[in-house]
Design a protein around this motif. Structure first.
Motif: not given
Length: 324
Positions: A12-24
């Motif tokens: 899950k951590r790796l998936l977030r690093e791969r797909h997410y490009n913004a921060t709340i």
């Protein structure tokens, strides 16, 4: 992965690093089911116009908020993103901590995107699929990562409106979001005609930008914000001294109460109309479609002399956001 084949914590951590490009960067809760989210992208966003929208997303691996409809995600989709498009709102005024504190904050003068979002806890009917994005989004807070699509698009735009003509924006609930962005842009550009936002909600607590609207009305005599409710005691109890009935936009317009509250006839000769929100309020009927018993704003406006923006430019035009 665990023995079931779903992503484990490390994946899950790796998936977030791969797909997410913004921060709340900020979350402002109005009720349990209504919040404003400010999201800052890692890279500068493409230039866009007030009224446009963009898709945001979270992974199917993210947990759902308690109290929302359960969802069975198949393994083959457990590493996919779920996305939904939202109109971009704006803060209207810069926050106290900003170097521009208190100044107008149109979308082209802030480095984040603001969204005004309702938590959808379950599908509309028993046969509907469980809502996928908001039950995950409302479990996120400041500092959490998210995906924002790169393409900002949409044809619900201000267009060329002369500075002395009126702009009437009618919305329901979070349909106010693009109108906030539009109104701020008009006021920052020195618009002289009336700029009116009328928003119909169930309860007064559903109004997310009341303090900002109040301040803008104090500063700009040509700005008017009308929060209209349908389920407060004053809407339901005829014996109350402040009884006003259910303030649906259609009724407010046809009875003349909307024009009375604004202090202007809001006539086709000098007024541009924008509609966003509940499709029943908008009242768009596709060719060959069944005409509803209760008309929306489109046929009522046409009967009053307004016309679709695609027909003839200028005052008297109607623009509306399509979510379907």
């Amino acid at each position: 992965m665990d023995e079931l084949g779903y992503p484990d914590d490390e994946e899950k951590r790796l998936l977030r690093e791969r797909h997410y490009n913004a921060t709340i960067i900020k979350r402002m809760d109005l009720t349990e089911d209504l919040a404003r989210f400010r999201i800052q992208c890692d890279e500068p966003v493409m230039p866009f116009e007030p009224g446009q929208y963009v898709a945001i997303g979270l992974g199917n691996w993210e947990p759902r908020l308690r109290g929302t409809q359960p969802e069975d995600v198949p393994i083959k989709k457990s590493r996919k993103l779920v996305r939904r498009a939202y109109s971009i709102s704006c803060p209207m005024l810069h926050d106290a901590e900003s170097p521009k504190a208190g100044e107008l904050a149109p979308v082209d003068q802030i480095d984040y995107l603001e969204f005004y979002i309702t938590l959808v806890r379950q599908g509309a009917t028993a046969a509907s699929k469980p809502p996928a994005l908001t039950p995950r989004l409302f479990g996120k807070g400041e500092g959490d990562r998210i995906c924002v699509e790169r393409k900002i698009t949409g044809r619900y735009l201000l267009g060329d409106i002369p500075a002395d003509e009126n702009v009437l924006m009618l919305g329901t609930g979070t349909g106010e979001a693009p109108h906030n962005a539009m109104a701020t842009t008009l006021l920052s550009g020195g618009h002289r005609g009336k700029v009116v936002i009328a928003t119909s909600v169930r309860y007064q607590s559903d109004i997310a930008y009341q303090s900002e609207h109040d301040e803008l009305m104090r500063r700009f005599p040509n700005y008017c914000y009308l929060p209209l409710t349908t389920r407060e005691p004053k809407n339901l109890e005829p014996n109350r001294p402040d009884y006003v009935g259910k303030q649906y936009l259609q009724t407010m317009f046809t009875t003349g109460k909307l024009a009375e509250l604004v202090g202007d006839p809001l006539a086709p000769g000098n007024t541009h109309v924008f509609l966003c929100g509940n499709p029943d309020m908008i009242g768009y009927v596709p060719p060959g479609g069944d005409v509803p018993d209760r008309p929306g704003m489109l046929p009522l406006l046409r009967a009053a002399g307004f016309h679709d923006a695609t027909e003839t430019p200028g005052p008297g035009t109607i623009r509306f956001e399509k979510y379907w």
